[in-house]
Write a protein that holds these residues in place. Structure first.
Motif, mmCIF file in Angstrom:
data_model
loop_
_atom_site.group_PDB
_atom_site.id
_atom_site.type_symbol
_atom_site.label_atom_id
_atom_site.label_comp_id
_atom_site.label_asym_id
_atom_site.label_seq_id
_atom_site.Cartn_x
_atom_site.Cartn_y
_atom_site.Cartn_z
ATOM 1 N N SER A 40 2.003 -11.743 9.028
ATOM 2 C CA SER A 40 2.289 -10.574 9.099
ATOM 3 C C SER A 40 1.797 -9.709 7.727
ATOM 4 N N ILE A 41 1.547 -10.394 6.667
ATOM 5 C CA ILE A 41 0.922 -9.694 5.589
ATOM 6 C C ILE A 41 -0.558 -9.197 5.920
ATOM 7 N N ALA A 42 -1.305 -10.360 6.490
ATOM 8 C CA ALA A 42 -2.855 -10.114 6.672
ATOM 9 C C ALA A 42 -2.792 -9.086 7.960
ATOM 10 N N THR A 43 -1.699 -9.110 9.004
ATOM 11 C CA THR A 43 -1.699 -8.186 10.028
ATOM 12 C C THR A 43 -1.513 -6.644 9.283
ATOM 13 N N ALA A 44 -0.597 -6.603 8.793
ATOM 14 C CA ALA A 44 -0.236 -5.358 8.282
ATOM 15 C C ALA A 44 -1.286 -4.763 7.141
ATOM 16 N N TYR A 45 -2.003 -5.535 6.472
ATOM 17 C CA TYR A 45 -3.104 -5.164 5.723
ATOM 18 C C TYR A 45 -4.072 -4.505 6.483
ATOM 19 N N SER A 46 -4.558 -5.216 7.769
ATOM 20 C CA SER A 46 -5.352 -4.602 8.439
ATOM 21 C C SER A 46 -5.126 -3.193 9.154
ATOM 22 N N ASP A 47 -3.703 -3.353 9.512
ATOM 23 C CA ASP A 47 -3.248 -2.013 10.319
ATOM 24 C C ASP A 47 -3.313 -1.022 8.972
ATOM 25 N N LEU A 61 2.436 -0.738 4.992
ATOM 26 C CA LEU A 61 2.725 -1.348 3.620
ATOM 27 C C LEU A 61 4.165 -1.821 3.434
ATOM 28 N N ASN A 62 5.081 -1.149 4.330
ATOM 29 C CA ASN A 62 6.572 -1.425 4.294
ATOM 30 C C ASN A 62 6.685 -2.898 5.071
ATOM 31 N N LYS A 63 5.822 -3.254 6.036
ATOM 32 C CA LYS A 63 5.842 -4.704 6.666
ATOM 33 C C LYS A 63 5.211 -5.606 5.716
ATOM 34 N N MET A 64 4.148 -5.198 4.924
ATOM 35 C CA MET A 64 3.783 -6.161 4.305
ATOM 36 C C MET A 64 4.733 -6.489 3.212
ATOM 37 N N LYS A 65 5.302 -5.464 2.484
ATOM 38 C CA LYS A 65 6.433 -5.551 1.598
ATOM 39 C C LYS A 65 7.695 -6.707 1.933
ATOM 40 N N LEU A 66 7.956 -6.497 3.211
ATOM 41 C CA LEU A 66 9.133 -6.922 3.725
ATOM 42 C C LEU A 66 8.790 -8.448 3.913
ATOM 43 N N ALA A 67 7.387 -8.904 4.286
ATOM 44 C CA ALA A 67 7.060 -10.337 4.638
ATOM 45 C C ALA A 67 6.874 -10.843 3.080
ATOM 46 N N ALA A 68 6.116 -9.954 2.209
ATOM 47 C CA ALA A 68 6.189 -10.833 0.730
ATOM 48 C C ALA A 68 7.552 -11.143 0.311
ATOM 49 N N ILE A 69 8.516 -10.263 0.246
ATOM 50 C CA ILE A 69 9.784 -10.506 -0.097
ATOM 51 C C ILE A 69 10.436 -11.686 0.554
ATOM 52 N N LYS A 94 5.477 -15.111 -9.030
ATOM 53 C CA LYS A 94 4.795 -14.363 -9.888
ATOM 54 C C LYS A 94 3.792 -13.699 -9.042
ATOM 55 N N GLY A 95 3.013 -14.478 -8.442
ATOM 56 C CA GLY A 95 1.854 -14.025 -7.350
ATOM 57 C C GLY A 95 2.424 -12.887 -6.370
ATOM 58 N N LEU A 96 3.863 -13.338 -5.703
ATOM 59 C CA LEU A 96 4.528 -12.596 -4.873
ATOM 60 C C LEU A 96 4.911 -11.092 -5.525
ATOM 61 N N ASP A 97 5.577 -11.496 -6.713
ATOM 62 C CA ASP A 97 5.873 -10.229 -7.424
ATOM 63 C C ASP A 97 4.614 -9.227 -7.488
ATOM 64 N N GLN A 98 3.488 -9.777 -7.766
ATOM 65 C CA GLN A 98 2.562 -8.858 -8.327
ATOM 66 C C GLN A 98 1.882 -8.276 -6.989
ATOM 67 N N LEU A 99 2.098 -9.184 -5.937
ATOM 68 C CA LEU A 99 1.712 -8.489 -4.439
ATOM 69 C C LEU A 99 2.684 -7.165 -4.144
ATOM 70 N N VAL A 100 4.014 -7.376 -4.388
ATOM 71 C CA VAL A 100 5.097 -6.499 -3.842
ATOM 72 C C VAL A 100 4.832 -5.355 -4.902
ATOM 73 N N ALA A 101 4.449 -5.432 -6.335
ATOM 74 C CA ALA A 101 4.162 -4.418 -7.199
ATOM 75 C C ALA A 101 3.143 -3.592 -6.935
ATOM 76 N N GLU A 102 1.871 -4.187 -6.316
ATOM 77 C CA GLU A 102 0.705 -3.704 -5.953
ATOM 78 C C GLU A 102 0.852 -2.729 -4.391
#
Length: 137
Positions: A40-47, A61-69, A94-102
């Motif tokens: 989902s993160i990869a697909t949402a990034y592509s979108d 971006l919201n789809k990415m955030k939900l999947a990361a959380i 920590k890596g997921l937190d960084q992703l969500v923050a970005e």
């Protein structure tokens, strides 16, 4: 008397088999869920990178955030036997937190109508993902 003891033993063995089976299925379900989140993160990034308007960019971006959380609810199979408070698991979170923050930082640019700038900033999302993929995949 021997029959009752044998039946009791069979029940214990059956109970153990069922417990092990349910734990295995539970572990597979968590792994599948984490894998689905990564897809989902990869697909949402592509979108997001293909988006041409604020609404589509925000949706991606919201789809990415939900999947990361949601990914924080499980651990990669590489860390399955590590305790939740281990350095490795904490680094994964920590890596997921960084992703969500970005994602949030990028989304602020999108909401400000700066889609082109958001896409440039959004490339950092790939960097975060790639670094953490190498560590935990």
């Amino acid at each position: 008397m021997h029959i009752n003891g044998s039946q009791s033993m069979n029940k214990k063995i059956l109970g153990s088999i069922l417990l092990i089976g349910s734990l295995s299925v539970s572990h597979l379900a968590m792994a599948a869920s984490l894998q689905n989140n990564m897809i989902s993160i990869a697909t949402a990034y592509s979108d997001f990178s293909k988006s041409s308007n604020v609404k589509d960019a925000e949706t991606a971006l919201n789809k990415m955030k939900l999947a990361a959380i949601d990914s924080q609810k499980s651990k990669p199979s590489k860390l399955a036997n590590k305790p939740d408070n281990s350095a490795e698991v904490m680094d994964y979170h920590k890596g997921l937190d960084q992703l969500v923050a970005e994602i949030d930082k990028t989304n602020l640019l999108v909401k400000a109508g700066k889609l082109d700038q958001a896409k440039v900033e959004g490339k950092t999302l790939l960097d975060i993902r790639n670094v953490n993929h190498k560590k935990f995949k």
